[in-house]
Design a protein around this motif. Structure first.
Motif, PDB file in Angstrom:
ATOM      1  N   ARG A 139      25.887 -36.649 113.229  1.00 48.03           N
ATOM      2  CA  ARG A 139      26.198 -37.019 114.771  1.00 48.03           C
ATOM      3  C   ARG A 139      26.124 -36.517 115.403  1.00 48.03           C
ATOM      4  N   VAL A 140      26.846 -35.025 115.056  1.00 45.88           N
ATOM      5  CA  VAL A 140      27.231 -33.826 116.351  1.00 45.88           C
ATOM      6  C   VAL A 140      26.557 -33.569 117.015  1.00 45.88           C
ATOM      7  N   THR A 141      25.198 -33.120 116.031  1.00 48.35           N
ATOM      8  CA  THR A 141      24.287 -32.317 117.025  1.00 48.35           C
ATOM      9  C   THR A 141      22.678 -33.639 116.895  1.00 48.35           C
ATOM     10  N   GLY A 142      22.876 -34.655 116.588  1.00 51.48           N
ATOM     11  CA  GLY A 142      22.329 -36.016 116.838  1.00 51.48           C
ATOM     12  C   GLY A 142      20.637 -35.737 116.791  1.00 51.48           C
ATOM     13  N   CYS A 143      20.908 -34.067 114.869  1.00 53.35           N
ATOM     14  CA  CYS A 143      19.913 -34.500 114.572  1.00 53.35           C
ATOM     15  C   CYS A 143      19.881 -34.673 112.992  1.00 53.35           C
ATOM     16  N   ILE A 144      18.385 -34.372 112.276  1.00 55.56           N
ATOM     17  CA  ILE A 144      18.261 -34.517 110.863  1.00 55.56           C
ATOM     18  C   ILE A 144      19.101 -32.681 110.310  1.00 55.56           C
ATOM     19  N   LEU A 145      19.710 -32.852 109.319  1.00 57.97           N
ATOM     20  CA  LEU A 145      19.792 -31.714 108.460  1.00 57.97           C
ATOM     21  C   LEU A 145      19.040 -31.926 107.144  1.00 57.97           C
ATOM     22  N   SER A 146      18.113 -30.057 107.187  1.00 59.43           N
ATOM     23  CA  SER A 146      17.043 -30.608 105.776  1.00 59.43           C
ATOM     24  C   SER A 146      17.896 -29.722 104.911  1.00 59.43           C
ATOM     25  N   ASN A 147      17.199 -31.011 103.579  1.00 61.89           N
ATOM     26  CA  ASN A 147      17.770 -30.460 102.406  1.00 61.89           C
ATOM     27  C   ASN A 147      17.035 -29.160 101.628  1.00 61.89           C
ATOM     28  N   VAL A 148      17.569 -28.725 100.338  1.00 70.50           N
ATOM     29  CA  VAL A 148      17.022 -27.640 100.012  1.00 70.50           C
ATOM     30  C   VAL A 148      16.175 -27.116  99.820  1.00 70.50           C
ATOM     31  N   ASN A 149      16.094 -28.921  99.295  1.00 68.99           N
ATOM     32  CA  ASN A 149      13.907 -29.078  98.343  1.00 68.99           C
ATOM     33  C   ASN A 149      13.228 -29.387  99.223  1.00 68.99           C
ATOM     34  N   THR A 150      13.484 -29.960 100.052  1.00 66.19           N
ATOM     35  CA  THR A 150      12.282 -30.765 101.712  1.00 66.19           C
ATOM     36  C   THR A 150      13.563 -30.717 102.793  1.00 66.19           C
ATOM     37  N   VAL A 155      22.308 -35.303  93.806  1.00 72.52           N
ATOM     38  CA  VAL A 155      22.349 -35.086  95.372  1.00 72.52           C
ATOM     39  C   VAL A 155      23.187 -33.848  95.765  1.00 72.52           C
ATOM     40  N   ILE A 156      23.811 -33.232  94.649  1.00 73.56           N
ATOM     41  CA  ILE A 156      24.697 -32.176  94.839  1.00 73.56           C
ATOM     42  C   ILE A 156      23.825 -30.968  94.641  1.00 73.56           C
ATOM     43  N   VAL A 157      22.870 -30.940  93.314  1.00 77.81           N
ATOM     44  CA  VAL A 157      21.820 -29.783  93.189  1.00 77.81           C
ATOM     45  C   VAL A 157      20.981 -29.985  93.990  1.00 77.81           C
ATOM     46  N   GLY A 158      20.197 -30.965  93.750  1.00 81.92           N
ATOM     47  CA  GLY A 158      18.726 -31.421  94.146  1.00 81.92           C
ATOM     48  C   GLY A 158      18.974 -31.040  95.514  1.00 81.92           C
ATOM     49  N   ASP A 159      19.859 -32.284  96.828  1.00 81.39           N
ATOM     50  CA  ASP A 159      19.496 -32.211  97.571  1.00 81.39           C
ATOM     51  C   ASP A 159      19.987 -30.888  98.832  1.00 81.39           C
ATOM     52  N   PHE A 160      21.769 -30.367  97.886  1.00 80.66           N
ATOM     53  CA  PHE A 160      22.520 -30.074  98.606  1.00 80.66           C
ATOM     54  C   PHE A 160      22.137 -28.851  98.316  1.00 80.66           C
ATOM     55  N   TYR A 171      16.688 -27.710  89.035  1.00 84.34           N
ATOM     56  CA  TYR A 171      16.743 -27.275  90.652  1.00 84.34           C
ATOM     57  C   TYR A 171      17.794 -26.445  90.518  1.00 84.34           C
ATOM     58  N   LYS A 172      17.201 -25.155  89.243  1.00 81.40           N
ATOM     59  CA  LYS A 172      17.362 -23.567  89.762  1.00 81.40           C
ATOM     60  C   LYS A 172      17.379 -23.401  90.176  1.00 81.40           C
ATOM     61  N   ASN A 173      16.638 -23.554  91.287  1.00 85.35           N
ATOM     62  CA  ASN A 173      15.908 -22.677  92.594  1.00 85.35           C
ATOM     63  C   ASN A 173      17.143 -23.122  93.600  1.00 85.35           C
ATOM     64  N   ASN A 174      17.686 -23.864  93.101  1.00 82.56           N
ATOM     65  CA  ASN A 174      18.458 -24.324  94.432  1.00 82.56           C
ATOM     66  C   ASN A 174      20.010 -23.829  94.055  1.00 82.56           C
ATOM     67  N   ILE A 175      20.303 -23.039  92.447  1.00 82.51           N
ATOM     68  CA  ILE A 175      20.874 -22.437  92.549  1.00 82.51           C
ATOM     69  C   ILE A 175      21.391 -20.723  92.711  1.00 82.51           C
TER      70      ILE A 175
END
Length: 278
Positions: A79-90, A191-196, A221-225
């Motif tokens: 909301r603050v930036t008006g932009c989409i934040l990217s997920n770790v895996n996408t 969501v916690i490990v996969g998206d963030f 999701y080991k690559n996100n850890i």
């Protein structure tokens, strides 16, 4: 400690840290009022130029899941930036902080007097200096702007093509709890490990590889850890909230190894964590 390690990887520039104390209804034994915990956290980071304390979680009507807290901060920044934040895996292929999508860029300044342009941006309070270094690496050009309507988050800011990610920082004991059947909602874990993604600081020589092999979600999701791998004698290795409380209860002078003096003074003044004998 985590920030230093992330910088050493060459993959990240940490621009801010958020401390979010848990809600009073979390139910952990010995949990003191959020009023005290917020104050202690604020005292602990008062001299930091990149860490801030966020009271949102404490101010909700009831306890919030870790997943919902992460989503809150993601949505707030969106909301603050008006932009989409990217997920770790996408990861996004477009600038994540900058011009809102579907809008044509506008010059942030109407005149061409470069000497009058500010050289630092504010982002979430005190983390502007680091972000400014990222923003100002290119020659003067059209930049994107937005006005922050929340006075606690800053003023007018400018950004270029920066991919912003929110990661959960935790100890290996929390990761180990992912392996306990029924303790965590599996969809939340996804969501916690996969998206963030998460940054793990090992505790007491814990074998993080062994821990992750015991959870299908962690393996997936080991690559996100990101596991902080540094000197076991790192000065921050001794820091522990449990050790801090025990030191206070037993009058152990080594509490100064864990807590800053303003926090110790507040604890003593408020008579927190002390046993009956004082």
């Amino acid at each position: 400690r985590a920030r230093d390690y992330l910088h050493k990887t060459g993959r990240f520039i940490v621009i801010g840290g958020i401390v979010s104390p848990v809600h009073d209804s979390y139910g952990k034994q010995g949990l003191v009022s959020s009023r005290h915990r917020l104050t202690m956290c604020q005292l602990a980071v008062q001299s930091s130029d990149w860490i801030r304390v966020d009271p949102w979680e404490c101010y909700q009507d009831t306890w919030q899941t870790t997943c919902s807290v992460l989503e809150h901060h993601r949505d707030l920044m969106k909301r603050v930036t008006g932009c989409i934040l990217s997920n770790v895996n996408t990861p996004s292929l477009t600038p994540v902080i900058g011009q809102p999508q579907n809008e044509s860029p506008q010059p942030i300044y109407q005149n061409s007097n470069l000497s009058n342009k500010p050289t630092a941006a504010k982002f979430l309070g005190k983390v502007g200096e680091s972000l400014s270094r990222i923003c100002c690496v290119r020659p003067p050009m059209e930049r994107f702007t937005f006005v922050d309507e929340n006075a606690n988050l800053g003023t007018v800011m400018r950004y270029e093509e920066i991919e912003l990610r929110i990661l959960l920082l935790c100890g290996s004991d929390l990761v180990e709890s992912f392996c306990i059947p029924g303790l965590w909602n599996e969809a939340d874990m996804e969501v916690i490990v996969g998206d963030f993604g998460i940054v793990v600081v090992p505790r007491d020589g814990a074998d993080t590889d062994r821990i992750m092999n015991h959870s299908s979600v962690l393996r997936k999701y080991k690559n996100n850890i990101l596991v902080v791998k540094d000197d076991v004698n790192h000065p921050m290795s001794v820091v522990s909230s449990t050790k801090s409380r025990l030191a206070l209860q037993h009058g152990d002078g080594h509490v100064v190894d864990y807590l800053s003096q303003p926090v110790i003074d507040y604890i003593l003044k408020s008579q927190l964590y002390l046993n009956a004998s004082g």
